[in-house]
Enzyme design. Structure first.
Site, PDB file in Angstrom:
ATOM      1  N   ASP A 100       6.229   2.316 -11.476  1.00 42.62           N
ATOM      2  CA  ASP A 100       6.713   3.451 -10.792  1.00 42.62           C
ATOM      3  C   ASP A 100       7.724   3.994 -11.980  1.00 42.62           C
ATOM      4  O   ASP A 100       8.964   4.444 -11.542  1.00 42.62           O
ATOM      5  CB  ASP A 100       7.596   3.031  -9.801  1.00 42.62           C
ATOM      6  CG  ASP A 100       6.918   2.340  -8.523  1.00 42.62           C
ATOM      7  OD1 ASP A 100       5.511   2.308  -8.831  1.00 42.62           O
ATOM      8  OD2 ASP A 100       7.262   2.073  -7.666  1.00 42.62           O
ATOM      9  N   LYS A 150       0.803   3.614  -4.679  1.00 49.47           N
ATOM     10  CA  LYS A 150       0.967   2.909  -3.708  1.00 49.47           C
ATOM     11  C   LYS A 150       1.934   3.240  -2.758  1.00 49.47           C
ATOM     12  O   LYS A 150       3.105   4.239  -3.256  1.00 49.47           O
ATOM     13  CB  LYS A 150       1.457   1.485  -4.256  1.00 49.47           C
ATOM     14  CG  LYS A 150       3.092   1.689  -5.240  1.00 49.47           C
ATOM     15  CD  LYS A 150       3.161   0.463  -5.943  1.00 49.47           C
ATOM     16  CE  LYS A 150       4.537   0.656  -6.557  1.00 49.47           C
ATOM     17  NZ  LYS A 150       5.681   0.984  -5.678  1.00 49.47           N
ATOM     18  N   CYS A 178      10.760  -2.439  -6.319  1.00 52.32           N
ATOM     19  CA  CYS A 178       9.296  -2.539  -6.699  1.00 52.32           C
ATOM     20  C   CYS A 178       9.019  -3.534  -7.671  1.00 52.32           C
ATOM     21  O   CYS A 178       7.806  -3.947  -7.284  1.00 52.32           O
ATOM     22  CB  CYS A 178       8.788  -1.216  -6.776  1.00 52.32           C
ATOM     23  SG  CYS A 178       9.035  -0.006  -5.454  1.00 52.32           S
TER      24      CYS A 178
HETATM   25  N1  TIU Z   1      10.093   1.778  -7.251  1.00 52.93           N
HETATM   26  C1  TIU Z   1      11.129   1.565  -6.607  1.00 52.93           C
HETATM   27  O1  TIU Z   1      11.571   0.685  -6.788  1.00 52.93           O
HETATM   28  N2  TIU Z   1      11.480   2.348  -5.553  1.00 52.93           N
HETATM   29  C2  TIU Z   1      12.473   2.553  -4.835  1.00 52.93           C
HETATM   30  O2  TIU Z   1      12.631   2.993  -3.967  1.00 52.93           O
HETATM   31  N3  TIU Z   1      13.483   1.752  -5.544  1.00 52.93           N
HETATM   32  C3  TIU Z   1      15.005   1.799  -5.350  1.00 52.93           C
HETATM   33  O3  TIU Z   1      15.764   1.088  -6.167  1.00 52.93           O
HETATM   34  N4  TIU Z   1      15.548   2.492  -4.276  1.00 52.93           N
END
Ligand code: TIU
Length: 218
Positions: free
Chosen positions: A24, A126, A159
């Protein structure tokens, strides 16, 4: 067998069965003006991962090892967004500085330029926090004989942690690179990493990327 100095013990891996997971590293989480910053978060806490991750990717690709990227997001009609996620994340799908927030195809949903996937590298879209939930990741790993994962990306306690826990329950051995994962919250970064390696490596191992780069560059 290549072995990396890690917590709680040295991490051994086989080049033929190890993949790098980059979780991500999307514009909306990392760019000033993006979704993450609009929630009041300090994106500098995530951006410090870009330089070490760039160096790791260069070495990993030069060694000819597999890279898998992930992106968190949804179809434009949000039909794949778990209802509870939408209820507690009502900004999802709304217009943001870089397009509709967490919607596939929008500028903010894509991976930052510095870490753009190379031709042939797998990109997993995802809908959840974990990379295994509602994706083809298990099948892809099984087909390529991958048993060990080097885990990087953002955010450490969300994540990254969810993915490592999912992977651990599925039998994968995970090495999390402390300098290549980031949290908006320094306390969560510190404790999130401690939790991985605690209790004899309850979820996996933690190391720094230069130690791994040295091993794969031999
Ligand atoms: N990729 C991921 O961690 N998505 C989130 O929403 N992370 C947060 O820390 N909010």
């Amino acid at each position: 067998m290549p072995t990396v100095d890690a917590q709680p013990s040295p991490f051994g891996f086989d080049r033929d069965s190890t993949a790098l997971l980059v979780i991500d590293m999307q514009r909306d989480f990392l760019l000033p003006g993006g979704f993450g910053e609009s929630l009041g978060n300090d994106v500098a806490q995530l951006r410090r991962t870009i330089e070490p991750l760039t160096a790791l990717l260069t070495a990993w690709r030069a060694a000819g090892l597999p890279v898998i990227h992930t992106r968190e997001g949804h179809d434009s009609d949000l039909s794949d967004c778990p209802p509870a996620k939408l209820a507690r994340g009502p900004m999802i799908g709304q217009p943001g500085h870089f397009g509709r927030i967490l919607i596939r195809g929008e500028y903010g949903h894509d991976i930052i330029d510095e870490l753009r996937p190379a031709d042939g590298e797998v990109v997993i879209d995802k809908p959840g926090k974990g990379a295994f939930y509602s994706t083809d990741l298990s099948e892809i790993l099984e087909k390529s004989g991958i048993t060990h994962l080097v885990v990087t990306g953002v955010t450490t306690e969300v994540c990254v942690h969810t993915t490592v826990r999912e992977a651990n329950d599925r039998g994968y051995e995970c090495l999390v690179l402390a300098d290549c994962v980031g949290s908006y919250f320094p306390e969560f970064q510190r404790v999130g990493l401690q939790m991985i390696a605690a209790q004899g490596g309850i979820f996996g191992w933690v190391a720094e990327s230069p130690a791994l780069i040295k091993e794969i560059s031999r």
